[in-house]
Design a protein around this motif. Structure first.
Motif, PDB file in Angstrom:
ATOM      1  N   ASP A 167     -26.485   1.733  36.831  1.00 22.25           N
ATOM      2  CA  ASP A 167     -27.690   1.634  37.989  1.00 22.25           C
ATOM      3  C   ASP A 167     -28.668   1.014  37.435  1.00 22.25           C
ATOM      4  OD1 ASP A 167     -28.717   1.626  40.345  1.00 22.25           O
ATOM      5  OD2 ASP A 167     -29.623   3.784  40.174  1.00 22.25           O
ATOM      6  N   LEU A 168     -28.640  -0.097  36.360  1.00 22.57           N
ATOM      7  CA  LEU A 168     -29.491  -0.842  35.685  1.00 22.57           C
ATOM      8  C   LEU A 168     -29.623  -2.501  36.173  1.00 22.57           C
ATOM      9  CD1 LEU A 168     -28.697   0.245  31.997  1.00 22.57           C
ATOM     10  CD2 LEU A 168     -30.756   1.187  33.432  1.00 22.57           C
ATOM     11  N   GLU A 169     -30.703  -2.864  35.965  1.00 25.51           N
ATOM     12  CA  GLU A 169     -30.849  -4.350  36.406  1.00 25.51           C
ATOM     13  C   GLU A 169     -29.981  -5.154  35.237  1.00 25.51           C
ATOM     14  OE1 GLU A 169     -33.182  -6.006  38.086  1.00 25.51           O
ATOM     15  OE2 GLU A 169     -34.024  -4.163  39.085  1.00 25.51           O
ATOM     16  N   LEU A 170     -29.256  -6.126  35.841  1.00 23.99           N
ATOM     17  CA  LEU A 170     -28.391  -6.963  35.187  1.00 23.99           C
ATOM     18  C   LEU A 170     -29.092  -7.610  33.702  1.00 23.99           C
ATOM     19  CD1 LEU A 170     -25.407  -7.783  34.909  1.00 23.99           C
ATOM     20  CD2 LEU A 170     -26.127  -9.801  36.432  1.00 23.99           C
ATOM     21  N   ASN A 171     -30.170  -8.021  34.058  1.00 23.37           N
ATOM     22  CA  ASN A 171     -31.062  -8.547  32.800  1.00 23.37           C
ATOM     23  C   ASN A 171     -31.277  -7.489  31.685  1.00 23.37           C
ATOM     24  OD1 ASN A 171     -31.222 -11.142  33.522  1.00 23.37           O
ATOM     25  ND2 ASN A 171     -33.317 -10.805  34.498  1.00 23.37           N
ATOM     26  N   ASP A 172     -31.418  -6.331  32.158  1.00 25.53           N
ATOM     27  CA  ASP A 172     -31.733  -5.291  30.973  1.00 25.53           C
ATOM     28  C   ASP A 172     -30.304  -5.189  30.294  1.00 25.53           C
ATOM     29  OD1 ASP A 172     -34.244  -4.913  31.437  1.00 25.53           O
ATOM     30  OD2 ASP A 172     -33.955  -3.343  32.943  1.00 25.53           O
ATOM     31  N   VAL A 173     -29.112  -5.074  31.103  1.00 27.96           N
ATOM     32  CA  VAL A 173     -27.909  -4.622  30.402  1.00 27.96           C
ATOM     33  C   VAL A 173     -27.565  -5.976  29.394  1.00 27.96           C
ATOM     34  CG1 VAL A 173     -25.479  -4.448  30.924  1.00 27.96           C
ATOM     35  CG2 VAL A 173     -27.071  -3.238  32.226  1.00 27.96           C
ATOM     36  N   ARG A 174     -27.888  -7.174  29.887  1.00 31.09           N
ATOM     37  CA  ARG A 174     -27.571  -8.438  28.929  1.00 31.09           C
ATOM     38  C   ARG A 174     -28.267  -8.273  27.813  1.00 31.09           C
ATOM     39  NH1 ARG A 174     -27.106 -12.622  33.943  1.00 31.09           N
ATOM     40  NH2 ARG A 174     -24.735 -12.069  34.410  1.00 31.09           N
ATOM     41  N   ARG A 175     -29.552  -8.027  27.949  1.00 28.98           N
ATOM     42  CA  ARG A 175     -30.400  -8.042  26.854  1.00 28.98           C
ATOM     43  C   ARG A 175     -29.904  -6.804  25.820  1.00 28.98           C
ATOM     44  NH1 ARG A 175     -34.525  -4.858  25.529  1.00 28.98           N
ATOM     45  NH2 ARG A 175     -35.976  -5.537  23.794  1.00 28.98           N
TER      46      ARG A 175
ATOM     47  N   ASP B 196     -14.436   2.767  26.742  1.00 31.92           N
ATOM     48  CA  ASP B 196     -13.214   2.339  26.162  1.00 31.92           C
ATOM     49  C   ASP B 196     -12.856   0.923  26.537  1.00 31.92           C
ATOM     50  OD1 ASP B 196     -12.262   4.461  24.442  1.00 31.92           O
ATOM     51  OD2 ASP B 196     -12.153   5.555  26.408  1.00 31.92           O
ATOM     52  N   GLY B 197     -12.550   0.122  25.641  1.00 35.04           N
ATOM     53  CA  GLY B 197     -11.885  -1.225  26.094  1.00 35.04           C
ATOM     54  C   GLY B 197     -12.936  -2.366  26.676  1.00 35.04           C
ATOM     55  N   GLU B 198     -12.404  -3.152  27.466  1.00 35.17           N
ATOM     56  CA  GLU B 198     -13.584  -4.234  27.647  1.00 35.17           C
ATOM     57  C   GLU B 198     -14.217  -3.954  29.038  1.00 35.17           C
ATOM     58  OE1 GLU B 198     -11.770  -8.366  25.920  1.00 35.17           O
ATOM     59  OE2 GLU B 198     -10.608  -7.512  27.894  1.00 35.17           O
ATOM     60  N   VAL B 199     -15.482  -4.606  29.213  1.00 40.85           N
ATOM     61  CA  VAL B 199     -16.105  -4.200  30.269  1.00 40.85           C
ATOM     62  C   VAL B 199     -17.154  -5.514  30.622  1.00 40.85           C
ATOM     63  CG1 VAL B 199     -18.240  -3.302  29.079  1.00 40.85           C
ATOM     64  CG2 VAL B 199     -17.814  -2.629  31.185  1.00 40.85           C
ATOM     65  N   THR B 200     -17.384  -5.586  31.770  1.00 43.34           N
ATOM     66  CA  THR B 200     -18.322  -6.791  31.943  1.00 43.34           C
ATOM     67  C   THR B 200     -19.679  -6.257  32.164  1.00 43.34           C
ATOM     68  OG1 THR B 200     -18.304  -6.865  34.494  1.00 43.34           O
ATOM     69  CG2 THR B 200     -16.547  -8.096  33.302  1.00 43.34           C
ATOM     70  N   ASP B 201     -20.669  -7.255  32.025  1.00 40.17           N
ATOM     71  CA  ASP B 201     -22.125  -6.851  32.107  1.00 40.17           C
ATOM     72  C   ASP B 201     -22.492  -6.167  33.665  1.00 40.17           C
ATOM     73  OD1 ASP B 201     -21.768  -9.293  33.060  1.00 40.17           O
ATOM     74  OD2 ASP B 201     -22.940 -10.521  31.979  1.00 40.17           O
ATOM     75  N   GLU B 202     -21.826  -6.993  34.424  1.00 34.51           N
ATOM     76  CA  GLU B 202     -21.875  -6.391  35.645  1.00 34.51           C
ATOM     77  C   GLU B 202     -21.319  -5.114  36.155  1.00 34.51           C
ATOM     78  OE1 GLU B 202     -20.301  -9.893  37.652  1.00 34.51           O
ATOM     79  OE2 GLU B 202     -22.242 -11.107  37.573  1.00 34.51           O
ATOM     80  N   GLU B 203     -20.128  -4.759  35.733  1.00 34.60           N
ATOM     81  CA  GLU B 203     -19.607  -3.422  35.889  1.00 34.60           C
ATOM     82  C   GLU B 203     -20.657  -2.266  34.965  1.00 34.60           C
ATOM     83  OE1 GLU B 203     -14.965  -4.574  35.549  1.00 34.60           O
ATOM     84  OE2 GLU B 203     -16.047  -4.142  33.864  1.00 34.60           O
ATOM     85  N   LEU B 204     -21.153  -2.746  34.120  1.00 32.79           N
ATOM     86  CA  LEU B 204     -22.137  -1.653  33.277  1.00 32.79           C
ATOM     87  C   LEU B 204     -23.294  -1.763  34.123  1.00 32.79           C
ATOM     88  CD1 LEU B 204     -22.117  -2.711  29.574  1.00 32.79           C
ATOM     89  CD2 LEU B 204     -21.490  -0.658  30.517  1.00 32.79           C
ATOM     90  N   ALA B 205     -23.879  -2.841  34.614  1.00 32.41           N
ATOM     91  CA  ALA B 205     -25.163  -2.442  35.486  1.00 32.41           C
ATOM     92  C   ALA B 205     -24.940  -1.878  36.755  1.00 32.41           C
ATOM     93  CB  ALA B 205     -25.555  -4.191  35.855  1.00 32.41           C
ATOM     94  N   GLU B 206     -23.769  -2.003  37.438  1.00 31.40           N
ATOM     95  CA  GLU B 206     -23.533  -1.221  38.396  1.00 31.40           C
ATOM     96  C   GLU B 206     -23.428   0.451  37.968  1.00 31.40           C
ATOM     97  OE1 GLU B 206     -21.916  -2.731  41.436  1.00 31.40           O
ATOM     98  OE2 GLU B 206     -21.422  -0.725  42.600  1.00 31.40           O
TER      99      GLU B 206
END
Lengths: 174, 117
Positions: free
Chosen positions: A46-54, A33-43
Protein backbone atom coordinates in the motif's frame (compact mmCIF):
# COMPACT_ATOMS: atom_id res chain seq x y z
CA UNK A 1 9.54 -13.52 3.46
CA UNK A 2 13.18 -14.28 2.72
CA UNK A 3 16.38 -13.55 4.65
CA UNK A 4 14.72 -13.57 8.07
CA UNK A 5 17.98 -14.53 9.80
CA UNK A 6 19.63 -11.37 8.56
CA UNK A 7 16.63 -9.12 9.15
CA UNK A 8 16.47 -10.11 12.81
CA UNK A 9 19.78 -8.34 13.38
CA UNK A 10 19.05 -4.81 14.66
CA UNK A 11 22.27 -3.47 13.06
CA UNK A 12 21.13 -4.76 9.67
CA UNK A 13 17.71 -3.16 10.13
CA UNK A 14 19.41 0.10 10.96
CA UNK A 15 21.67 -0.26 7.92
CA UNK A 16 18.72 -0.72 5.56
CA UNK A 17 16.90 2.19 7.15
CA UNK A 18 19.98 4.36 6.65
CA UNK A 19 20.06 3.45 2.95
CA UNK A 20 16.40 3.72 1.92
CA UNK A 21 15.02 6.07 4.60
CA UNK A 22 11.69 5.78 6.41
CA UNK A 23 9.52 5.82 3.25
CA UNK A 24 11.50 3.02 1.63
CA UNK A 25 11.71 0.91 4.75
CA UNK A 26 8.52 -1.16 4.18
CA UNK A 27 10.05 -2.28 0.86
CA UNK A 28 13.49 -3.02 2.32
CA UNK A 29 12.19 -4.75 5.46
CA UNK A 30 10.01 -7.35 3.75
CA UNK A 31 11.87 -8.91 0.81
CA UNK A 32 9.66 -11.53 -0.86
CA UNK A 33 11.00 -14.88 -2.09
CA UNK A 34 11.79 -14.92 -5.79
CA UNK A 35 10.95 -12.24 -8.34
CA UNK A 36 8.50 -9.41 -7.84
CA UNK A 37 7.42 -6.37 -9.84
CA UNK A 38 7.43 -2.83 -8.47
CA UNK A 39 3.67 -2.70 -9.02
CA UNK A 40 3.06 -5.85 -6.97
CA UNK A 41 5.14 -4.41 -4.14
CA UNK A 42 3.27 -1.09 -4.24
CA UNK A 43 -0.04 -2.94 -4.10
CA UNK A 44 0.98 -5.39 -1.34
CA UNK A 45 2.54 -2.70 0.84
CA UNK A 46 0.00 0.00 0.00
CA UNK A 47 2.70 2.45 -1.08
CA UNK A 48 3.16 4.95 -3.90
CA UNK A 49 4.80 3.35 -6.93
CA UNK A 50 7.43 6.10 -6.96
CA UNK A 51 8.46 5.38 -3.37
CA UNK A 52 8.76 1.67 -4.14
CA UNK A 53 10.89 2.36 -7.24
CA UNK A 54 13.11 4.78 -5.37
CA UNK A 55 13.80 2.20 -2.63
CA UNK A 56 14.46 -0.55 -5.20
CA UNK A 57 16.99 1.55 -7.10
CA UNK A 58 18.82 2.44 -3.88
CA UNK A 59 19.02 -1.27 -3.06
CA UNK A 60 20.21 -1.90 -6.63
CA UNK A 61 22.99 0.68 -6.28
CA UNK A 62 24.15 -1.09 -3.12
CA UNK A 63 24.18 -4.56 -4.75
CA UNK A 64 21.19 -5.60 -2.68
CA UNK A 65 18.71 -6.05 -5.53
CA UNK A 66 18.85 -6.92 -9.23
CA UNK A 67 16.24 -6.72 -11.99
CA UNK A 68 15.54 -8.11 -15.41
CA UNK A 69 13.34 -6.42 -17.95
CA UNK A 70 10.62 -8.28 -19.80
CA UNK A 71 8.57 -6.81 -22.66
CA UNK A 72 4.88 -7.52 -22.57
CA UNK A 73 4.03 -8.86 -26.03
CA UNK A 74 0.57 -7.32 -26.16
CA UNK A 75 1.15 -3.85 -24.78
CA UNK A 76 4.85 -3.54 -25.67
CA UNK A 77 5.50 -2.19 -22.17
CA UNK A 78 8.57 -3.12 -20.17
CA UNK A 79 8.11 -4.86 -16.84
CA UNK A 80 10.88 -4.90 -14.26
CA UNK A 81 11.21 -8.14 -12.33
CA UNK A 82 13.15 -7.57 -9.14
CA UNK A 83 15.12 -10.01 -7.01
CA UNK A 84 16.40 -9.08 -3.56
CA UNK A 85 20.07 -10.02 -3.09
CA UNK A 86 20.39 -9.66 0.66
CA UNK A 87 23.06 -12.37 0.85
CA UNK A 88 25.39 -9.45 -0.04
CA UNK A 89 24.57 -7.55 3.15
CA UNK A 90 27.31 -9.18 5.30
CA UNK A 91 29.96 -8.42 2.67
CA UNK A 92 28.80 -4.77 2.47
CA UNK A 93 28.92 -4.41 6.25
CA UNK A 94 32.35 -5.98 6.36
CA UNK A 95 33.50 -3.30 3.91
CA UNK A 96 31.87 -0.64 6.13
CA UNK A 97 33.81 -2.01 9.11
CA UNK A 98 37.05 -1.57 7.15
CA UNK A 99 36.08 2.00 6.23
CA UNK A 100 35.18 2.83 9.82
CA UNK A 101 38.47 1.37 11.05
CA UNK A 102 40.40 3.56 8.61
CA UNK A 103 38.50 6.67 9.73
CA UNK A 104 39.06 6.03 13.44
CA UNK A 105 42.77 5.43 12.83
CA UNK A 106 43.08 8.75 10.97
CA UNK A 107 41.15 10.65 13.60
CA UNK A 108 43.04 9.00 16.45
CA UNK A 109 46.28 10.39 15.06
CA UNK A 110 44.74 13.88 14.91
CA UNK A 111 43.37 13.63 18.46
CA UNK A 112 46.73 12.49 19.80
CA UNK A 113 48.76 15.21 18.13
CA UNK A 114 46.60 18.25 18.89
CA UNK A 115 45.68 20.20 21.99
CA UNK A 116 42.11 21.31 22.52
CA UNK A 117 40.28 24.06 24.37
CA UNK A 118 36.63 24.06 25.31
CA UNK A 119 33.97 26.68 25.86
CA UNK A 120 31.98 25.04 28.64
CA UNK A 121 29.00 27.29 28.03
CA UNK A 122 28.59 26.64 24.29
CA UNK A 123 30.19 23.15 24.28
CA UNK A 124 32.35 24.17 21.33
CA UNK A 125 35.84 22.74 20.99
CA UNK A 126 38.77 24.67 19.52
CA UNK A 127 42.24 23.61 18.47
CA UNK A 128 45.08 25.31 20.34
CA UNK A 129 45.86 27.64 17.41
CA UNK A 130 42.23 28.73 17.03
CA UNK A 131 41.89 29.28 20.78
CA UNK A 132 45.01 31.45 20.76
CA UNK A 133 43.67 33.51 17.82
CA UNK A 134 40.53 34.20 19.88
CA UNK A 135 42.67 35.18 22.91
CA UNK A 136 41.32 32.09 24.75
CA UNK A 137 37.85 33.60 24.81
CA UNK A 138 34.82 32.00 23.18
CA UNK A 139 33.93 33.97 20.00
CA UNK A 140 30.24 33.14 20.59
CA UNK A 141 29.74 34.08 24.25
CA UNK A 142 33.02 35.56 25.49
CA UNK A 143 33.57 32.94 28.24
CA UNK A 144 37.15 31.88 28.93
CA UNK A 145 38.26 28.74 27.04
CA UNK A 146 39.50 25.93 29.25
CA UNK A 147 42.16 23.40 28.36
CA UNK A 148 40.47 20.09 27.57
CA UNK A 149 41.69 16.55 28.09
CA UNK A 150 40.79 14.06 25.37
CA UNK A 151 42.39 10.97 26.90
CA UNK A 152 39.06 9.36 27.54
CA UNK A 153 38.01 9.83 23.91
CA UNK A 154 41.34 8.54 22.61
CA UNK A 155 41.12 5.48 24.89
CA UNK A 156 37.64 4.67 23.60
CA UNK A 157 38.91 5.01 20.01
CA UNK A 158 41.90 2.78 20.68
CA UNK A 159 39.66 0.08 22.11
CA UNK A 160 37.33 0.17 19.11
CA UNK A 161 40.29 0.07 16.71
CA UNK A 162 41.64 -3.01 18.54
CA UNK A 163 38.25 -4.71 18.42
CA UNK A 164 37.78 -3.96 14.72
CA UNK A 165 41.28 -5.16 13.81
CA UNK A 166 40.73 -8.31 15.78
CA UNK A 167 37.36 -8.98 14.19
CA UNK A 168 38.56 -8.22 10.64
CA UNK A 169 41.86 -10.01 11.14
CA UNK A 170 43.82 -6.87 10.21
CA UNK A 171 47.34 -6.47 11.55
CA UNK A 172 48.29 -3.21 13.22
CA UNK A 173 50.05 -0.99 10.69
CA UNK A 174 52.03 1.04 13.19
CA UNK B 1 18.88 -23.86 4.71
CA UNK B 2 19.82 -21.41 7.46
CA UNK B 3 23.31 -21.05 8.84
CA UNK B 4 22.58 -22.82 12.10
CA UNK B 5 20.99 -25.75 10.24
CA UNK B 6 24.02 -26.02 7.96
CA UNK B 7 26.22 -26.04 11.03
CA UNK B 8 24.21 -28.77 12.73
CA UNK B 9 24.73 -31.08 9.74
CA UNK B 10 28.54 -30.92 9.72
CA UNK B 11 30.66 -34.01 10.32
CA UNK B 12 33.01 -34.02 13.27
CA UNK B 13 36.04 -33.23 11.08
CA UNK B 14 34.21 -30.38 9.37
CA UNK B 15 33.16 -28.94 12.72
CA UNK B 16 36.79 -29.04 13.94
CA UNK B 17 37.88 -27.34 10.70
CA UNK B 18 35.27 -24.61 11.06
CA UNK B 19 36.34 -24.03 14.66
CA UNK B 20 39.98 -23.70 13.57
CA UNK B 21 39.11 -21.19 10.83
CA UNK B 22 37.01 -19.13 13.22
CA UNK B 23 39.65 -19.13 15.93
CA UNK B 24 42.49 -18.20 13.59
CA UNK B 25 40.37 -15.57 11.85
CA UNK B 26 41.87 -16.80 8.57
CA UNK B 27 44.33 -19.51 7.57
CA UNK B 28 45.99 -20.84 4.41
CA UNK B 29 44.78 -24.25 3.33
CA UNK B 30 48.37 -25.56 3.36
CA UNK B 31 48.55 -24.80 7.11
CA UNK B 32 44.97 -25.80 7.73
CA UNK B 33 45.35 -29.55 7.15
CA UNK B 34 48.60 -29.67 9.11
CA UNK B 35 46.99 -27.99 12.12
CA UNK B 36 43.98 -30.25 11.88
CA UNK B 37 46.33 -33.22 11.67
CA UNK B 38 44.67 -34.73 8.58
CA UNK B 39 46.03 -35.47 5.08
CA UNK B 40 46.18 -32.62 2.57
CA UNK B 41 43.58 -34.41 0.50
CA UNK B 42 41.20 -34.67 3.41
CA UNK B 43 41.90 -31.07 4.46
CA UNK B 44 40.99 -29.96 0.96
CA UNK B 45 37.70 -31.89 1.07
CA UNK B 46 36.79 -30.38 4.43
CA UNK B 47 37.53 -26.84 3.22
CA UNK B 48 35.50 -27.43 0.07
CA UNK B 49 32.55 -28.76 2.03
CA UNK B 50 32.60 -25.79 4.42
CA UNK B 51 32.82 -23.31 1.55
CA UNK B 52 29.86 -24.92 -0.20
CA UNK B 53 27.66 -24.39 2.87
CA UNK B 54 28.62 -20.69 2.95
CA UNK B 55 30.07 -21.02 6.46
CA UNK B 56 33.51 -19.97 5.23
CA UNK B 57 35.00 -18.12 2.26
CA UNK B 58 37.71 -19.81 0.18
CA UNK B 59 39.88 -17.70 -2.12
CA UNK B 60 42.77 -18.57 -4.45
CA UNK B 61 46.07 -17.23 -3.24
CA UNK B 62 49.82 -17.72 -3.52
CA UNK B 63 51.56 -18.52 -0.25
CA UNK B 64 55.25 -19.39 0.22
CA UNK B 65 55.57 -19.61 -3.54
CA UNK B 66 52.82 -22.12 -4.18
CA UNK B 67 49.14 -21.94 -5.08
CA UNK B 68 46.77 -22.58 -2.24
CA UNK B 69 43.55 -21.21 -0.79
CA UNK B 70 42.96 -18.72 1.95
CA UNK B 71 40.16 -19.82 4.25
CA UNK B 72 38.30 -17.32 6.39
CA UNK B 73 35.05 -17.13 8.34
CA UNK B 74 32.08 -15.92 6.28
CA UNK B 75 31.32 -12.20 6.60
CA UNK B 76 27.96 -13.00 8.21
CA UNK B 77 29.81 -14.21 11.32
CA UNK B 78 31.30 -10.77 11.96
CA UNK B 79 30.13 -8.69 14.88
CA UNK B 80 28.37 -5.87 13.03
CA UNK B 81 27.63 -4.14 16.34
CA UNK B 82 31.16 -2.73 16.04
CA UNK B 83 29.65 -0.28 13.52
CA UNK B 84 27.55 1.20 16.31
CA UNK B 85 28.35 3.87 18.89
CA UNK B 86 25.44 4.08 21.31
CA UNK B 87 22.44 3.88 18.98
CA UNK B 88 24.25 5.57 16.09
CA UNK B 89 25.41 3.63 13.03
CA UNK B 90 28.69 4.45 11.27
CA UNK B 91 28.11 7.80 9.51
CA UNK B 92 30.01 6.60 6.42
CA UNK B 93 27.26 4.24 5.33
CA UNK B 94 25.75 5.55 2.10
CA UNK B 95 28.64 8.03 1.70
CA UNK B 96 31.15 7.83 -1.15
CA UNK B 97 34.11 9.16 0.81
CA UNK B 98 35.09 8.83 4.43
CA UNK B 99 35.79 12.14 6.15
CA UNK B 100 37.48 11.57 9.50
CA UNK B 101 36.82 15.18 10.53
CA UNK B 102 33.13 15.44 9.64
CA UNK B 103 30.61 16.62 12.25
CA UNK B 104 28.64 13.40 11.94
CA UNK B 105 31.74 11.37 12.74
CA UNK B 106 32.57 13.65 15.70
CA UNK B 107 29.08 12.95 17.02
CA UNK B 108 29.64 9.21 16.53
CA UNK B 109 32.93 9.43 18.48
CA UNK B 110 31.27 11.37 21.32
CA UNK B 111 28.68 8.59 21.56
CA UNK B 112 31.49 6.04 21.61
CA UNK B 113 33.32 7.77 24.45
CA UNK B 114 30.07 8.39 26.35
CA UNK B 115 29.00 4.76 25.97
CA UNK B 116 32.22 3.70 27.64
CA UNK B 117 31.36 5.24 31.01
Amino acid sequence: MAFEDLLNDPVIQKYLHELVGPTGMPVAAAPPDGEVTDEELAEDLDLELNDVRRALFILYENDLATYRRVRDEDSGWLTYLWTFEYENIPENLKEEMHRLLEAIEQREEYERTHEFYLCEVCSIRFEFGEAMDFGFECPECGSPLESMENNHLVDAMTRRVDNLRDELNVDATS
Amino acid sequence: MSVSEAEAELSEDERAGLELIRQSGGIHQSDFWKELDVSSRKGSRIAEALASTGLIEREDTVYNGHNTYYLQPAAKDLDFALLMAGDMLSPFIGEEEINANSDAFSQWLMNLAYDDY
